[in-house]
Motif scaffolding. Structure first.
Motif, PDB file in Angstrom:
ATOM      1  N   ASP A 150       0.787  -1.556  -0.046  1.00  0.00           N
ATOM      2  CA  ASP A 150      -0.027  -0.034   0.262  1.00  0.00           C
ATOM      3  C   ASP A 150       0.523   1.249  -0.111  1.00  0.00           C
ATOM      4  OD1 ASP A 150      -2.112  -1.522   0.426  1.00  0.00           O
ATOM      5  OD2 ASP A 150      -2.737  -1.014   2.251  1.00  0.00           O
ATOM      6  N   VAL A 151      -0.124   2.697  -0.262  1.00  0.00           N
ATOM      7  CA  VAL A 151       1.120   3.988  -0.580  1.00  0.00           C
ATOM      8  C   VAL A 151      -0.137   4.487   0.162  1.00  0.00           C
ATOM      9  CG1 VAL A 151       1.878   5.835  -1.522  1.00  0.00           C
ATOM     10  CG2 VAL A 151       1.595   3.584  -2.813  1.00  0.00           C
ATOM     11  N   SER A 152       0.392   4.820   1.771  1.00  0.00           N
ATOM     12  CA  SER A 152      -0.253   5.830   2.005  1.00  0.00           C
ATOM     13  C   SER A 152       0.510   7.506   2.003  1.00  0.00           C
ATOM     14  CB  SER A 152       0.515   5.608   3.930  1.00  0.00           C
ATOM     15  OG  SER A 152      -0.082   4.013   3.959  1.00  0.00           O
ATOM     16  N   ILE A 153      -0.626   8.647   2.646  1.00  0.00           N
ATOM     17  CA  ILE A 153      -0.242   9.914   2.781  1.00  0.00           C
ATOM     18  C   ILE A 153      -1.062  10.411   3.658  1.00  0.00           C
ATOM     19  CG2 ILE A 153      -1.563  12.322   1.303  1.00  0.00           C
ATOM     20  CD1 ILE A 153      -1.423  10.968  -0.768  1.00  0.00           C
ATOM     21  N   GLU A 154      -0.079  11.099   4.198  1.00  0.00           N
ATOM     22  CA  GLU A 154      -0.165  11.617   6.216  1.00  0.00           C
ATOM     23  C   GLU A 154       0.099  13.309   5.461  1.00  0.00           C
ATOM     24  OE1 GLU A 154       3.035  10.022   8.138  1.00  0.00           O
ATOM     25  OE2 GLU A 154       2.135   7.857   7.915  1.00  0.00           O
ATOM     26  N   VAL A 155      -1.011  13.846   6.967  1.00  0.00           N
ATOM     27  CA  VAL A 155      -0.752  15.120   6.624  1.00  0.00           C
ATOM     28  C   VAL A 155      -0.689  15.672   7.914  1.00  0.00           C
ATOM     29  CG1 VAL A 155      -2.727  15.279   3.869  1.00  0.00           C
ATOM     30  CG2 VAL A 155      -3.317  15.291   6.569  1.00  0.00           C
ATOM     31  N   ARG A 156      -0.562  16.960   8.199  1.00  0.00           N
ATOM     32  CA  ARG A 156      -0.410  17.356   9.115  1.00  0.00           C
ATOM     33  C   ARG A 156      -1.452  18.802   9.287  1.00  0.00           C
ATOM     34  NH1 ARG A 156       1.123  16.609  14.563  1.00  0.00           N
ATOM     35  NH2 ARG A 156       1.400  18.453  15.741  1.00  0.00           N
ATOM     36  N   ILE A 157      -2.263  19.188   9.889  1.00  0.00           N
ATOM     37  CA  ILE A 157      -3.364  20.106  10.055  1.00  0.00           C
ATOM     38  C   ILE A 157      -2.859  20.632  11.160  1.00  0.00           C
ATOM     39  CG2 ILE A 157      -4.811  19.722   8.355  1.00  0.00           C
ATOM     40  CD1 ILE A 157      -6.820  19.341  10.367  1.00  0.00           C
ATOM     41  N   ARG A 158      -2.806  22.423  11.801  1.00  0.00           N
ATOM     42  CA  ARG A 158      -3.443  23.105  12.802  1.00  0.00           C
ATOM     43  C   ARG A 158      -4.687  24.238  12.680  1.00  0.00           C
ATOM     44  NH1 ARG A 158       0.602  23.819  15.737  1.00  0.00           N
ATOM     45  NH2 ARG A 158       3.179  22.948  14.822  1.00  0.00           N
ATOM     46  N   VAL A 159      -5.035  23.859  13.796  1.00  0.00           N
ATOM     47  CA  VAL A 159      -6.548  24.530  13.465  1.00  0.00           C
ATOM     48  C   VAL A 159      -6.959  25.232  14.543  1.00  0.00           C
ATOM     49  CG1 VAL A 159      -9.292  23.761  13.152  1.00  0.00           C
ATOM     50  CG2 VAL A 159      -7.776  22.205  12.609  1.00  0.00           C
ATOM     51  N   VAL A 160      -7.705  26.343  14.611  1.00  0.00           N
ATOM     52  CA  VAL A 160      -8.081  26.969  15.806  1.00  0.00           C
ATOM     53  C   VAL A 160      -9.053  27.527  15.672  1.00  0.00           C
ATOM     54  CG1 VAL A 160      -7.660  29.371  16.394  1.00  0.00           C
ATOM     55  CG2 VAL A 160      -5.996  29.038  15.284  1.00  0.00           C
ATOM     56  N   TYR A 161     -10.082  26.985  17.279  1.00  0.00           N
ATOM     57  CA  TYR A 161     -11.291  27.307  16.849  1.00  0.00           C
ATOM     58  C   TYR A 161     -11.897  27.541  18.676  1.00  0.00           C
ATOM     59  CZ  TYR A 161     -11.488  22.149  15.858  1.00  0.00           C
ATOM     60  OH  TYR A 161     -10.704  20.816  14.894  1.00  0.00           O
ATOM     61  N   GLY A 162     -12.979  29.074  18.231  1.00  0.00           N
ATOM     62  CA  GLY A 162     -13.437  29.981  18.837  1.00  0.00           C
ATOM     63  C   GLY A 162     -14.143  28.858  20.313  1.00  0.00           C
ATOM     64  N   ALA A 163     -14.261  29.620  21.223  1.00  0.00           N
ATOM     65  CA  ALA A 163     -14.316  29.068  22.408  1.00  0.00           C
ATOM     66  C   ALA A 163     -14.852  29.640  23.642  1.00  0.00           C
ATOM     67  CB  ALA A 163     -13.623  28.371  23.128  1.00  0.00           C
ATOM     68  N   ALA A 164     -16.466  29.590  23.849  1.00  0.00           N
ATOM     69  CA  ALA A 164     -16.490  30.126  24.610  1.00  0.00           C
ATOM     70  C   ALA A 164     -17.223  29.539  26.435  1.00  0.00           C
ATOM     71  CB  ALA A 164     -17.881  30.828  24.491  1.00  0.00           C
ATOM     72  N   GLU A 165     -17.856  30.715  27.384  1.00  0.00           N
ATOM     73  CA  GLU A 165     -17.960  29.802  28.126  1.00  0.00           C
ATOM     74  C   GLU A 165     -18.948  28.721  28.241  1.00  0.00           C
ATOM     75  OE1 GLU A 165     -16.431  29.838  31.236  1.00  0.00           O
ATOM     76  OE2 GLU A 165     -15.331  31.281  31.577  1.00  0.00           O
ATOM     77  N   ALA A 166     -19.164  27.619  28.391  1.00  0.00           N
ATOM     78  CA  ALA A 166     -20.280  26.381  28.333  1.00  0.00           C
ATOM     79  C   ALA A 166     -21.745  27.084  29.103  1.00  0.00           C
ATOM     80  CB  ALA A 166     -20.208  25.453  28.957  1.00  0.00           C
ATOM     81  N   SER A 167     -22.302  27.106  28.428  1.00  0.00           N
ATOM     82  CA  SER A 167     -24.347  27.408  29.074  1.00  0.00           C
ATOM     83  C   SER A 167     -24.324  26.497  29.998  1.00  0.00           C
ATOM     84  CB  SER A 167     -24.488  27.629  27.816  1.00  0.00           C
ATOM     85  OG  SER A 167     -24.851  26.999  26.803  1.00  0.00           O
TER      86      SER A 167
END
Length: 248
Positions: free
Chosen positions: A231-248
Motif C-alpha cells: 500500500d501507499v500512504s499519504i500522511e498530513v498534519r494540520i493546525r486548527v484554531v477554534y473559537g471557544a466560550a464559557e459553556a452554557s
C-alpha cells in the motif's frame, strides 16, 4: 454693510455644514452594528491524518553494464545493449515518455590486487521505467532482463495524480476529525464549548511508499518474476484554531 453680509454668510455656511453632517450620520451605518462578536477564547490544536490506497503506478529501475579496456569500447558496448533493451521495451508497449535515463557513468577501475595497476573501465546506464499497470511489473522486468539489462535496482510503487489527490482528501478529512475530537476534549476539560473554526491550515504532507520491493525470480524453468506491491500512504498534519466560550 460688507461686515453684516460676511456675518450672515458665515452663519448660513455653518448651518449648511451642520445639516450635511446630520444627513451623513443619519444615512450612514455604524460599523459596529453588523460586526461579528469575537469569541471570548480560542483553542488551537495540531492533528495528523492518514489514508492508504493500492498503488496504480510503479517505477522500475534497470541498468545495463559494460566493461572494457578503454572508455570508447565501454561506450560502444553500452550503446549496443541500450539499443536492444529500448527496442524490446517499446515492442512490449512502453512509450518513450515512460523511459528515462537516471544515470550514465563510465569510469576507470583499478584492481588493487594487481601490482602492475591493471586498469579497466566500467560503464553503467540506468533507466527508470514508469509502468501504469502494477500487475505488469514482473513482465516488464522479464523483458528487460531478457534483453541486455544486467540489473534491477529498485521497484517503487506509487499513485497517479488523480488517485493521490483523492487519497490526500481522505487524509485531510481524517485529520480534521481528529482535530475536532481533540478540541472537544480540551474544551470540555476547561469548561468551554466550541463556537466554530477561526482558521485552519495544512502544516505538512508526506507520501509513504510502503511498496518498495525486490523482484524474486523463480529458480525452476522459465517462471516469470513475481512482485508483490504494498500500500501507499499519504500522511498530513494540520493546525486548527477554534473559537471557544464559557459553556452554557
Amino acid at each position: 454693510m460688507d461686515q453684516r453680509l460676511s456675518g450672515v454668510l458665515a452663519v448660513v455656511a455653518l448651518v449648511l455644514l451642520a445639516g450635511c453632517a446630520g444627513l451623513a450620520t443619519t444615512g450612514g451605518t455604524d460599523p459596529g452594528d453588523n460586526a461579528t462578536t469575537a469569541p471570548d477564547r480560542t483553542i488551537e490544536v495540531a492533528a495528523n491524518g492518514e489514508a492508504t490506497a493500492d498503488p496504480d503506478r510503479a517505477t522500475v529501475r534497470v541498468s545495463v553494464r559494460a566493461t572494457g579496456p578503454d572508455p570508447e569500447a565501454v561506450r560502444e558496448d553500452l550503446a549496443s545493449d541500450d539499443e536492444a533493451l529500448l527496442a524490446a521495451l517499446r515492442d512490449w508497449g512502453l512509450a518513450d515518455d515512460q523511459i528515462r535515463t537516471v544515470r550514465y557513468d563510465v569510469r576507470e577501475e583499478r584492481d588493487p590486487r594487481k601490482r602492475d595497476g591493471n586498469v579497466s573501465y566500467v560503464g553503467v546506464h540506468t533507466y527508470a521505467l514508469e509502468i501504469h499497470d502494477v500487475d505488469a511489473v514482473g513482465e516488464v522486468i522479464d523483458v528487460a532482463i531478457g534483453n541486455e539489462a544486467d540489473r534491477v535496482d529498485r521497484i517503487q510503487f506509487g499513485l497517479s495524480e488523480e488517485r493521490a489527490a483523492d487519497v490526500r482528501e481522505q487524509a485531510l478529512e481524517d485529520a480534521m476529525a481528529n482535530a475536532d475530537a481533540d478540541a472537544t476534549v480540551i474544551a470540555d476539560s476547561a469548561g468551554l464549548e466550541l463556537v466554530g473554526v477561526q482558521s485552519a491550515s495544512t502544516a505538512e504532507t508526506r507520501t509513504v511508499h510502503a511498496g518498495y520491493a525486490t523482484p524474486m525470480r523463480e529458480t525452476a524453468g522459465d517462471a516469470a518474476t513475481s512482485v508483490e506491491p504494498g500500500d501507499v500512504s499519504i500522511e498530513v498534519r494540520i493546525r486548527v484554531v477554534y473559537g471557544a466560550a464559557e459553556a452554557s
